[in-house]
Design an enzyme around this catalytic site. Sequence first.
Site, PDB file in Angstrom:
ATOM      1  N   GLN A   1       0.827  -1.200   0.000  1.00  0.00           N
ATOM      2  CA  GLN A   1       0.000   0.000   0.000  1.00  0.00           C
ATOM      3  C   GLN A   1       0.865   1.255   0.000  1.00  0.00           C
ATOM      4  O   GLN A   1       0.345   2.363  -0.082  1.00  0.00           O
ATOM      5  CB  GLN A   1      -0.905   0.016   1.241  1.00  0.00           C
ATOM      6  CG  GLN A   1      -1.887  -1.135   1.295  1.00  0.00           C
ATOM      7  CD  GLN A   1      -2.644  -1.218   2.606  1.00  0.00           C
ATOM      8  OE1 GLN A   1      -2.783  -2.284   3.169  1.00  0.00           O
ATOM      9  NE2 GLN A   1      -3.162  -0.094   3.109  1.00  0.00           N
TER      10      GLN A   1
ATOM     11  N   GLU B   1     -12.558   4.593   6.417  1.00  0.00           N
ATOM     12  CA  GLU B   1     -12.564   3.740   7.603  1.00  0.00           C
ATOM     13  C   GLU B   1     -13.668   4.065   8.592  1.00  0.00           C
ATOM     14  O   GLU B   1     -13.859   3.343   9.569  1.00  0.00           O
ATOM     15  CB  GLU B   1     -11.210   3.872   8.316  1.00  0.00           C
ATOM     16  CG  GLU B   1     -10.057   3.486   7.424  1.00  0.00           C
ATOM     17  CD  GLU B   1      -8.732   4.027   7.923  1.00  0.00           C
ATOM     18  OE1 GLU B   1      -7.716   3.359   7.742  1.00  0.00           O
ATOM     19  OE2 GLU B   1      -8.723   5.132   8.485  1.00  0.00           O
TER      20      GLU B   1
ATOM     21  N   ARG C   1      -8.412  -1.245   8.462  1.00  0.00           N
ATOM     22  CA  ARG C   1      -9.403  -0.230   8.183  1.00  0.00           C
ATOM     23  C   ARG C   1      -9.612   0.696   9.373  1.00  0.00           C
ATOM     24  O   ARG C   1     -10.726   1.019   9.732  1.00  0.00           O
ATOM     25  CB  ARG C   1     -10.721  -0.906   7.806  1.00  0.00           C
ATOM     26  CG  ARG C   1     -11.511  -0.039   6.853  1.00  0.00           C
ATOM     27  CD  ARG C   1     -12.556  -0.816   6.123  1.00  0.00           C
ATOM     28  NE  ARG C   1     -13.189   0.068   5.152  1.00  0.00           N
ATOM     29  CZ  ARG C   1     -13.961  -0.350   4.191  1.00  0.00           C
ATOM     30  NH1 ARG C   1     -14.215  -1.630   4.040  1.00  0.00           N
ATOM     31  NH2 ARG C   1     -14.502   0.498   3.355  1.00  0.00           N
ATOM     32  N   CYS C   2      -8.525   1.034   9.991  1.00  0.00           N
ATOM     33  CA  CYS C   2      -8.576   1.928  11.129  1.00  0.00           C
ATOM     34  C   CYS C   2      -7.265   2.643  11.156  1.00  0.00           C
ATOM     35  O   CYS C   2      -6.229   2.052  10.956  1.00  0.00           O
ATOM     36  CB  CYS C   2      -8.739   1.119  12.402  1.00  0.00           C
ATOM     37  SG  CYS C   2      -7.512   1.442  13.644  1.00  0.00           S
TER      38      CYS C   2
END
Lengths: 291, 798
Positions: free
Chosen positions: B224, B741, B371-372
Amino acid sequence: MYPSRFRYEAPRSIEEAIALLQQGGGEAKLLAGGQSLVPLLKLRFASPELLIDINNLPGLDYHKVDPDGTIRIGALCRHADLERSAILASRQPTMAAAAPLVADPIVRNRGTLVGSLCHADPQGDWASVVTALGGHVVAQGPNGRRKIPVSQFVTGPFQNALAYDEIAVEAVIPAPKGTVAGGYLKLERRVGDFATAGVAVAIERSGAVVTRAGIALTGVGSATIDATEAAKALVGSPLSAETIAQAAELAAGAAQPRTDHRGSAAYKRQIVRTFVERILTRVEQSSEKAG
Amino acid sequence: MTTQARDEIKIGGLGASRKRVEDNRFIRGKGNYVDDIVLPGMLHMEILRSPLAHARIVSIDTSKAWAIPGVRLVLTGEMMATRNLAWMPTLSYDTQAVLATDKVRFQGQEVACVIADDPYIAKDACEAIVVEYEALPVIVNPTQALADGAPLIRDDKENQHDNVVFDWEVGDRDGTERAFAQADLVSKLELHYPRSHPSPMECCGSIADFDRSTSKLTVYMTTQAPHIIRAAVALVAELPEHMIRIVSPDLGGGFGNKVPVYPGYVMSILASILLERPVKWIEDKTGNLISTGFARDIYLKGELALRKDGKILGVRMHTDSDHGAFFSDAQPSKFKIGLMHSAFSCYDIPSAHLTARGVYTNKAPGGVAYRCSFRVTEAMYFQERMVQAAADDLGMDQAEFRRRNFVRDDDFPHRTPFGFLTDSGQYGKCLQVGLEAIGYEDFLKQKEEAKSRGRLLGIGISTMTEPLGAGNSREYDILGIKMFDSAELRVHMTGKAILRTGAKTQGQGHETTWAQIVAHELGIPADDIVVEEGDTDTAPFGMGTYASRSTPVAGAAVAMVSRKVRAKARKLAAHLLEVSEEDIEWELGRFYVRSSPETGVSIQDCAYAAYSNMPDGMEPGLENVAYYDPPNLTWPFACYIATVEVDPQTGVWDVLRFVAVDDCGVRINPMVVEGQIMGGLTEAYAMASMQFITFDAQGNCIGSNYMDYLLPTAWETPGWELHEVVTPCPHHPIGAKGIGECATVGGPAAFVNAVLDAIKDTGVRNIDMPLLPDRVYEAITQRHDVSGAPPVKMDDHD
């Protein structure tokens, strides 16, 4: 997936498949739907030397009903065929209830009922259903065919009564003598998960009186559990709140669950109790309505 | 605006729900993932992992593996050590074993690897390696890690005499103590946020290709953050940075799992350098689940100081976080427990104090992803569970309690209890929209009515404000690299363009939405703009995509580079229109003469002139690059409300309705935003209901495949009802805030609060996630809280 090396054969007849099994001498595995075997190969938990793919065997993909009401399911009949079956929908409520609850739609497209019986996973749905219905398996070997009652077919966790050179070619549900009723309920954490607990109930009645009952439990023991005492409690009288409660309690007692990440043993017994009660109460209420 | 201005929605600009351009190739099966790439002469790598969670390595015998035909290389920790590569630095100033040398510290740790002609041979050879282990006592939770006489997990580290990773605090200890002294009531709650895993569908993998003749190393990999990887490879492998090219092709999800550097990447690079052949490593699902960056796994002791009228006077939090065997969080360097102290940012609370302790255990490393952004998921869950418990303790309506404590709309900029500066929001309005959508008052009546018939209904509220977009360079860095981002825009002669950024899409839809920002700024139709990311040889330097930072940072850079290009286009327009720049006006896609609006030139005319008819002295071409360092984080807000029914006989609970009200500022592509929210809510539901990784006493990972690690399917996922409130971000060039998120962060508490509301009469104050039916049933029937990670007692007959 990177399984260990194996030889692959795809015979065209049952006789040829049996010959290959004999050649394999116990180191061969049959591949039908592959929904349990392929994951085992992938994880290298199973490393057979020979894989015999029976998907080319002709005439085994049927399920049909004899004139007397006997239901026959061939070795290549998929779960999805049973899910969509008009025969089951009109004649066999326990099977019709179970068919859409087996695994998930993708598995149901490939997996087979007979394969599920052979795999003998204590969390398999069909073994409970066929047990509750008093069914049997037809095995074919070099010396011909024999019938094995399903209660004797599943001999332990992932163990069946087939000889190394036999193929289970058909599962048979005997013709009912009364009107049939029943159901299947399963608690799973998510669609496709193995059962936390599952309950199959099948009864036959003459008028309101229960003449035959079968109750079998999924996922609450080291093999499918035939709750015969619970079933007996129903036979000889009409369904009532009392007989239902008694059967539910006996079924919960027959369960041999273990505490694991799907729930405590006591919780699984509670599910068995609740599900037996729910299926039978539903049967009772619908017959009241019909009456 | 003249009649000749472009219609922004028609050209796919801001606010257009344009279909995702990347989906065209994905739905045709034409995506290009790492595993799709085949290079001539490519070899395959497989990793041998430890079956034990804590054990000394007595010996490793690789002779049988070497003997298998087709095996090219067998690497062990000992061999890595000779090249100083047995250990590597983590993103949090710790070290992590690439291949174990002394001992293994978690189940699934990398022990050896084989490079062979095909993956079957490599796998066979891994099985032929004989490792002798001497088992050591295993630690699977903070209590064990902190116990007297606990075995020392990190005996490799000098000056490490216990299992503590850090002991950290933030906030005002004395002020908070005074607040608690004045309280009418102190509401206490202990919570556990269980370990879960980001579990992208595509696991990690890499193809390292070292070319001796050019000295160039090309690595195709699932990352990423390609530029961070390039920097890390340059520093760790001591290769010159200009000779390293990292390519991150299509990614099958990331969710933070693909930020860290994993041993597999390092081994494939070393193997390629040693063998001078491309080496491909594709992780399998079990490898991904048991060894790569997990999420959460943190315990809270929380207290709120309350006044009788419902005012929160102070908050006190202590967290014990389980980091596994290596501290490899990816988070801003200066915050040891990430942004846990973003908790309670939407509430007006005078004082707050947080202490945080991190520990090593015999579990896989990780701790931040999924996702945080940087522990915000845990912070918001703790916040909303504590708020719910406090409202119940006060006997106050849960909506009213929140309303009384929210920061008011006219209170911005607002200093949060732990010292962040929030800049915008309409918290009360979001809550109100949510309550109206769910029919709050009606539901409360329905609930009472149902209760009289033995049915258990419940309603749960959760709100969240998330510090998104790390970050500004004053406060946010990873290993000292400041967290800005970048965009480079090149407009071709015919008015078509290519845009490159330092971010890296992995499902967020950058190829679609970045083009919309350019369309908004320049009036070039979005379909005329191609977006490219992920190749460090062509993309400008950026910190990658995670922490919902792409739109706040890279997205801002896209707007800014478009404005730079427009400034040059204006000069070209003045030249073409033969007027001075001051006499020119801009409208979407067109410059015109102020005094004569029908006389104008399009942006495409300007682009053509940049290559064919530039004024004397002007540099040809129409392109630029922008690096954007945001002045602050962005602060989206959301309110989530769930209604549920609990079956008292089985503990099974069903979601009746779920209302989400998100305020993420200006929405670039509403459809993409809604997709992000739905995906996030599904993951929130997953964590609340079923998705967790736990361990037995021996450190065996329960959740190592998709039969045990449950992701919800369409079958059990509830329907989502989405609503919006728009409060533009005051400092972002187009007013946008992060959104990726929010729903995962704010969602879980809504479900848990709803289930607990349904069974409130039992007196149960908490059930820790996941709310598996057996845990709910236990709470209902035993009338006690159900806490901690779900137990694993596989041998416990009743």
